[in-house]
Scaffold this motif. Structure first.
Motif, mmCIF file in Angstrom:
data_model
loop_
_atom_site.group_PDB
_atom_site.id
_atom_site.type_symbol
_atom_site.label_atom_id
_atom_site.label_comp_id
_atom_site.label_asym_id
_atom_site.label_seq_id
_atom_site.Cartn_x
_atom_site.Cartn_y
_atom_site.Cartn_z
ATOM 1 N N LYS C 447 -60.737 30.063 58.845
ATOM 2 C CA LYS C 447 -59.828 31.030 59.487
ATOM 3 C C LYS C 447 -60.343 31.443 60.856
ATOM 4 C CE LYS C 447 -57.455 32.712 55.436
ATOM 5 N NZ LYS C 447 -57.725 33.451 54.200
ATOM 6 N N GLU C 448 -61.662 31.619 60.953
ATOM 7 C CA GLU C 448 -62.252 31.963 62.251
ATOM 8 C C GLU C 448 -61.947 30.887 63.286
ATOM 9 O OE1 GLU C 448 -66.159 34.612 60.825
ATOM 10 O OE2 GLU C 448 -66.408 32.503 61.369
ATOM 11 N N VAL C 449 -61.974 29.643 62.860
ATOM 12 C CA VAL C 449 -61.700 28.545 63.790
ATOM 13 C C VAL C 449 -60.300 28.718 64.391
ATOM 14 C CG1 VAL C 449 -61.324 26.049 63.968
ATOM 15 C CG2 VAL C 449 -63.281 26.925 62.674
ATOM 16 N N GLU C 450 -59.373 29.178 63.566
ATOM 17 C CA GLU C 450 -58.003 29.360 64.050
ATOM 18 C C GLU C 450 -57.850 30.629 64.878
ATOM 19 O OE1 GLU C 450 -55.518 29.226 60.591
ATOM 20 O OE2 GLU C 450 -56.024 27.119 60.184
ATOM 21 N N GLU C 451 -58.509 31.708 64.445
ATOM 22 C CA GLU C 451 -58.248 33.010 65.048
ATOM 23 C C GLU C 451 -59.278 33.428 66.089
ATOM 24 O OE1 GLU C 451 -58.136 35.327 61.500
ATOM 25 O OE2 GLU C 451 -56.356 34.259 60.752
ATOM 26 N N ASN C 452 -60.514 33.023 65.889
ATOM 27 C CA ASN C 452 -61.581 33.501 66.763
ATOM 28 C C ASN C 452 -62.658 32.421 66.877
ATOM 29 O OD1 ASN C 452 -63.364 35.081 68.183
ATOM 30 N ND2 ASN C 452 -64.070 36.252 66.387
ATOM 31 N N PRO C 453 -62.290 31.271 67.470
ATOM 32 C CA PRO C 453 -63.208 30.133 67.467
ATOM 33 C C PRO C 453 -64.546 30.422 68.152
ATOM 34 C CG PRO C 453 -61.335 29.724 68.917
ATOM 35 C CD PRO C 453 -61.018 30.968 68.155
ATOM 36 N N GLY C 454 -64.555 31.367 69.064
ATOM 37 C CA GLY C 454 -65.791 31.669 69.797
ATOM 38 C C GLY C 454 -66.942 32.004 68.869
ATOM 39 N N VAL C 455 -66.624 32.747 67.812
ATOM 40 C CA VAL C 455 -67.687 33.190 66.905
ATOM 41 C C VAL C 455 -68.301 31.992 66.176
ATOM 42 C CG1 VAL C 455 -66.238 33.650 64.864
ATOM 43 C CG2 VAL C 455 -68.290 35.026 65.270
ATOM 44 N N VAL C 456 -67.530 30.937 66.024
ATOM 45 C CA VAL C 456 -68.068 29.730 65.390
ATOM 46 C C VAL C 456 -68.807 28.876 66.428
ATOM 47 C CG1 VAL C 456 -67.517 27.700 63.981
ATOM 48 C CG2 VAL C 456 -66.145 29.780 63.756
ATOM 49 N N LEU C 457 -68.193 28.783 67.608
ATOM 50 C CA LEU C 457 -68.799 27.946 68.649
ATOM 51 C C LEU C 457 -70.162 28.463 69.089
ATOM 52 C CD1 LEU C 457 -65.601 27.279 70.802
ATOM 53 C CD2 LEU C 457 -66.920 25.563 69.521
ATOM 54 N N ASP C 458 -70.333 29.783 69.042
ATOM 55 C CA ASP C 458 -71.604 30.369 69.490
ATOM 56 C C ASP C 458 -72.609 30.548 68.355
ATOM 57 O OD1 ASP C 458 -70.545 30.482 71.980
ATOM 58 O OD2 ASP C 458 -69.933 32.586 71.847
ATOM 59 N N ALA C 459 -72.246 30.149 67.166
ATOM 60 C CA ALA C 459 -73.129 30.346 66.020
ATOM 61 C C ALA C 459 -74.370 29.456 66.172
ATOM 62 C CB ALA C 459 -72.389 29.999 64.733
#
Lengths: 451, 131, 496
Positions: C447-459
């Motif tokens: 869901k994060e990938v769809e709604e807030n990808p930044g939080v995944v990309l910066d993990a």
């Protein structure tokens, strides 16, 4: 499923919920893709499960049927030695963050293992006098074969390695098997007394020789003159591969300084139990120009986005999972936990302790040799030896050893097996043996051969 | 691609060939190839005097998690190797057509050059693959 | 407390010691009198100098920067990260096992030999083979050992076959092992169901085929249903079948490689039989063979004569030694202890649990990720991050995001024939609650990938260190600590 197995957490209810979620009525349905003609009809024909107390009792009974070095002072060496292992070693490697992890593929949550390996690599480099070391290999024997393969693979038009007869017989045996697979030639170089025959070496070395392999100290405990061997190898453009006991390197000149191109061996003398021959821990160290050809895994230092120091598995393009059929080695796993044990042991001993321990090995072996000589035994080594030496007996070693066992000792290695040296025993004396034990052993040996 | 690449010939394995003088060429990998490979960390070039054969591997290029063969576009003897790449493999990423060249070769069969692609043909070849 | 971030060499202080040896009780020796001067060390090796507590704090701090199975869920596909029983650790440390020398007379190590013999026999039953050697150190060495036996078998028949076939989903070790055994590898493409394409296989099997190497279930977690047909094709051409036992956790007590038609098999005792993994090893890779390969087994072999156990090297056709001594005995002790703990019913339930768990977790995740092979799986399964990739987030990013939740990520980017692959193996030792919690996090990340990808990309955001520069590490490798260099840097710093 039942709740009789403490490693299996599923209750009947868990199982039912999962089956329901999968819309099936039994676990069997998940195995329907295995054709019925190859399905097992009954249970595996092995003994039934034991509870923990019963298991412990049975395993203790099995263990008790082995005579161990706590009860029987041992004078066996020949590649595996009974040495002092500081108590902290086993205590620290028993931290399950270390021993229940796997290869550190995710560096962010594996910095402990990665740093420990980086430190291990550094300590190996310090002892061997080399520029780079890998994170460890199966054992010293396989390290030696891998070193020979590296030498052949990196030299053009050189398809032969020369290995001294003073190299451990099992190293040579593994090398023969490996060479058959990779299709290069192994030639053995005979001995002159207790060291490599350098005239023979000069006669055998040629333009097609990729490497000369010697052991330092060699299988008989004697210290080979690496400087002379290096000169002979270099004249023909062959690499020098040295197999070395890392404890001896505390006091012997490092092979790196004497010109070795690859130094390999086993860390067992430093922090690893004998454990009936394994698991031990091969090490593999090279000069800078071979750094991208080392087999196995290597840890390197780097930094994160904020410039903070960290460690990663590096030079991975060498490895089998990337190179596949182009890989020059197929090895994936290492002996990380034993490398860690060895690092911790080297840390506990430190710069001073490792020298003190090595010195005691020299002194005790020297003392034993003198005591035996005073009793009329002949010591066969003509060169200086580290912690083991060869003594001639008037009777077969096997016979002598069974008498020694009755006297409470585990005697030395029978050189009749691999070398055909009938009645010659290779005796190792480590810092673990007290003067009293040495004296008693000498008395027992004297009694056996006279009796 | 800029004008300075207009004289180059290309192989389908993404190497370029620049004619230097009679029978002598310089070899490198294309902009497209370096992009596909990503950050290059090491190049294993052949040595001077090595004989190389067209369409056979003459060395390898490593990125962090991949290794690729360099297929020689021509046959001949290596006469010069770009030693800068030993310490600075990033040159291939940064300037694949200039400082990032790989080797210079004395051709044994100059006729082989005719089977290579010119710039337009190479562009078309890449576009085909992209579709 | 400030984070501990030192190398052991940086906390070293001259004069500190962490050991205790008795004073030498024999005459001292002068090194110069004994050894030639040029063979005496002229500079002490730079080992650290620390007191015992410094040592304990250092390695405790390091352990705290490491994630093992005991810390949390570790669904690393194809690695079988199951619980490592503590009783096995106790047993392996018994002095009667850990303090015995490999060259002791066999009459003094009867317990050790009996254990090895029993383990050989039981592994032969578990794999459906006729005999087992415990000598190989790990899976890769087992593969090579097996292939060297295959080679000896063909050579004995006067044949020099040069080809080993492997499917495209195979572990990278298979082709590498084939190569060091002197074989050329031919890759067989999988069909759209992720299984060996029988027609493709037939095209490649011929008189030059030494063996087919197969993992079953394969690395996609799928059982090769046509295995008996596959075996027949290879056998008819005179080739042999090699079983890569890395995925044995799926089949214990359900079927055996022997029944499937395999001639030679290796097991990874550190995977299926709770090794443990040790941070990368030591492992153990026993090899089992059918009767046709018996003469070629490595020596020495552990045998039983009446009630005595012995080592026998008298096999002239043997491929010889593949490792020193008799294998990784300490790991074999642990595996034996595990098999004794589980028994035949327990081992069957291990595989049933492993397969049930994998299917349950797969179905929970199915709606949120591409599932390239939606049929029932065995002990592991693959998902593809291709849906997320279209949104600019790669599988690597999702793996790093999992670290923030305390999970070790699945195996990623393997097998190679699945785009943006995630390979998940939950194992039988994890509870339903653990799998549910993990599934919830995976779904949250999707869901994060769809709604807030930044939080995944910066993990990752919560680990002690961020993503590390692997390019720099590989371009200018620093693989050891060098003291002088550090000091120079400090000096330079002072000068500047």
């Amino acid at each position: 499923m039942t709740n009789t197995y403490r490693y299996l957490p599923d209750t009947k209810q868990d199982q039912e919920e999962m089956l329901k979620f999968l819309n099936i009525s039994s676990v069997e349905e998940l195995f329907e893709d295995i054709p019925s003609e190859i399905r097992l009809k009954g249970e595996l024909d092995i003994p039934n499960a034991d509870s923990e107390p019963v298991l412990l009792k049975k395993m203790s009974q099995l263990a008790a049927r082995n005579k161990n070095a706590n009860d029987y002072p041992t004078f066996l060496g020949a590649g595996t030695y009974d040495h002092y292992i500081p108590s902290v070693v086993d205590h620290m490697i028993s931290r399950s963050e270390f021993y229940t992890a796997y290869t550190p593929y995710q560096p962010e949550i594996s910095q402990g293992e990665l740093q420990a390996i980086f430190e291990f690599q550094t300590m190996v480099c310090e002892l061997t006098g080399m520029d780079a070391a890998n994170s460890s290999m199966y054992d010293g024997f396989t390290s030696l074969a891998e070193a020979a393969s590296l030498a052949v693979a990196s030299a053009k038009k050189r398809s032969k390695v020369l290995v001294s007869n003073g190299v451990h017989p099992e190293s040579r045996a593994v090398l023969q098997t490996v060479a058959r697979g990779q299709e290069y030639t192994v030639e053995e170089v005979s001995l002159s007394s207790d060291v490599t025959d350098l005239d023979q070496l000069k006669a055998q070395i040629a333009e097609d020789t990729a490497a000369v392999i010697v052991q330092y100290p060699n299988f008989f405990g004697s210290v080979e003159d690496l400087a002379e061997i290096k000169q002979i190898a270099e004249e023909k453009g062959a690499l020098l591969i040295v197999s070395s006991n890392p404890l001896a390197l505390a006091l012997l000149q490092s092979p790196g300084k004497l010109g070795a191109d690859i130094v390999i061996g086993d860390m067992q003398p430093l922090g690893i139990p004998m454990s009936f021959g394994g698991p031990h821990c091969g090490y593999f160290a090279v000069k800078q120009k071979f750094i991208r050809k080392i087999p196995g895994r290597i840890v390197g230092q780097t930094q994160d986005e904020k410039g903070k120091r960290g460690f990663v598995l590096t030079l991975q393009a060498r490895e089998q999972h990337i190179r596949r059929d182009k890989a020059s080695s197929n090895i994936c796993s290492n002996q990380a936990l034993n490398a860690l044990a060895s690092s911790i042991c080297m840390t506990a001993l430190g710069k001073q302790g490792i020298r003190e321990m090595a010195m005691q090995n020299i002194e005790k072996a020297d003392y034993m040799a003198k005591v035996l000589q005073r009793k009329g035994f002949i010591v066969m080594n003509k060169s200086a030896f580290f912690n083991e030496f060869v003594v001639e007996l008037p009777r077969p070693v096997k016979e002598v050893n069974s008498k020694l066992l009755e006297a409470g000792f585990i005697g030395g290695y029978d050189l009749g097996i691999d070398y055909g040296y009938e009645n010659q025993m290779l005796i190792a004396v480590t810092e673990q043996r007290s003067k009293e034990e040495i004296d008693q052993f000498a008395v027992a040996l004297e009694a056996v051969v006279n009796g | 691609m800029t004008n300075k690449t207009a004289n180059l010939l290309y192989s389908k394995e993404h190497e370029w060939v620049l004619s230097l003088e009679e029978n002598r060429v310089r070899i490198g990998i294309s902009e497209y190839a370096q992009k596909q490979l990503g950050d290059i960390v090491f190049v294993e070039n052949p040595e001077v005097d090595d004989e190389i054969t067209a369409n056979e591997s003459m060395g390898t290029i490593e990125s962090v998690k991949a290794v690729s063969d360099i297929f020689s576009p021509v046959s001949g003897v290596v006469v010069r190797v770009n030693e800068e790449l030993e310490d600075s493999p990033a040159l291939i990423n940064e300037q694949p057509y200039e400082e990032g060249w790989l080797v210079e070769v004395e051709l044994s069969d100059p006729g082989e050059l005719e089977s290579l692609l010119n710039e337009d043909e190479y562009k078309a070849f890449i576009n085909e693959g992209e579709e | 407390m400030a984070e501990y971030n030192h190398l052991i060499f940086e906390v070293s202080r001259p004069g500190r010691v962490g050991y205790s040896l008795p004073k030498s009780d024999v005459e001292s020796v002068n090194l110069e009198d004994k050894f030639p001067k040029h063979l005496i060390r002229d500079e002490a090796a730079g080992l650290p100098e620390v007191a015992e507590l410094d040592l304990v704090r250092h390695y405790t701090a390091l352990s705290n920067k490491n994630h093992g199975i005991d810390n949390g869920f570790y669904p690393l596909g194809s690695c079988t990260m199951k619980y490592n029983p503590k009783v096995n650790e106790v047993v392996a440390r018994l002095a009667g096992f850990s303090r015995i020398h490999p060259y002791q007379p066999t009459e003094t190590v009867q317990g050790a030999l009996e254990l090895m013999y029993n383990l050989q026999e039981e592994l032969a039953v578990i794999t459906g083979m006729d005999a087992v050697t415990l000598q190989p150190s790990a899976g890769a060495q087992g593969e090579w050992t097996g292939l060297m036996m295959v080679r000896a078998y063909h050579e004995q028949k006067g044949e020099t076959r040069k080809k080993v076939l492997v499917p495209d989903s195979a572990h990278g070790t298979n082709p590498a092992s084939a190569s060091v055994a002197g074989y050329k590898t031919v890759t067989i493409p999988s069909n759209e169901n992720g299984l060996v394409d029988l027609e493709e296989l037939k095209k490649h099997v011929d008189k030059d085929t030494a063996a087919l190497m197969l993992t079953n279930p394969n690395t996609l977690g799928l059982f090769e249903k046509e295995i008996t047909e596959i075996a027949a094709v290879v056998h008819e051409a005179g080739g042999l079948l090699y079983y890569d036992g890395a995925n044995s956790n799926a089949i214990l007590g359900k079927t055996t490689p022997g029944d499937m038609g395999f001639d030679v098999v290796h097991l990874n005792l550190h995977k299926t039989f709770t090794g443990p993994h040790g941070g990368g090893g030591p492992g153990s890779g026993p090899v089992g063979v059918k009767e046709v390969l018996l003469p070629y087994l490595p020596v020495p072999r552990v045998e039983k004569d009446g009630d005595k156990f012995l080592l026998n090297s008298n096999y002239p056709l043997s491929i010889g030694r593949v490792k020193g001594y008799y294998g990784n005995f300490g790991i074999n002790v642990r595996a034996y202890s595990y098999i004794r703990t589980m028994g035949p019913v327990g081992l069957r339930e291990v595989s049933e649990g492993a397969v049930l768990h994998a299917n349950y977790l797969r179905k929970r995740l199915d709606p949120y990720f591409e599932s390239p092979y939606p049929q029932i799986c065995k002990h592991e399964f693959v998902l593809s991050g291709s849906r997320q990739k279209k949104l600019g987030v790669r599988t690597l990013d999702m793996a790093k995001r999992l670290l923030d939740f305390g999970y070790h990520p699945p195996t990623i980017y393997f097998p190679l024939n699945v785009e943006e692959c995630l390979m998940i193996e939950p194992t039988e030792t994890e509870s339903k609650e653990t799998m549910d919690a993990f599934a919830d996090v995976m779904i949250q990340i999707a869901k994060e990938v769809e709604e807030n990808p930044g939080v995944v990309l910066d993990a990752p955001h919560t680990t002690i260190i961020g993503r590390l520069d692997e390019v720099q590490a590989a371009r200018q490798p620093i693989v050891r600590y060098i003291k002088e260099k550090e000091e120079e840097q400090v000096k330079d710093g002072v000068k500047a």
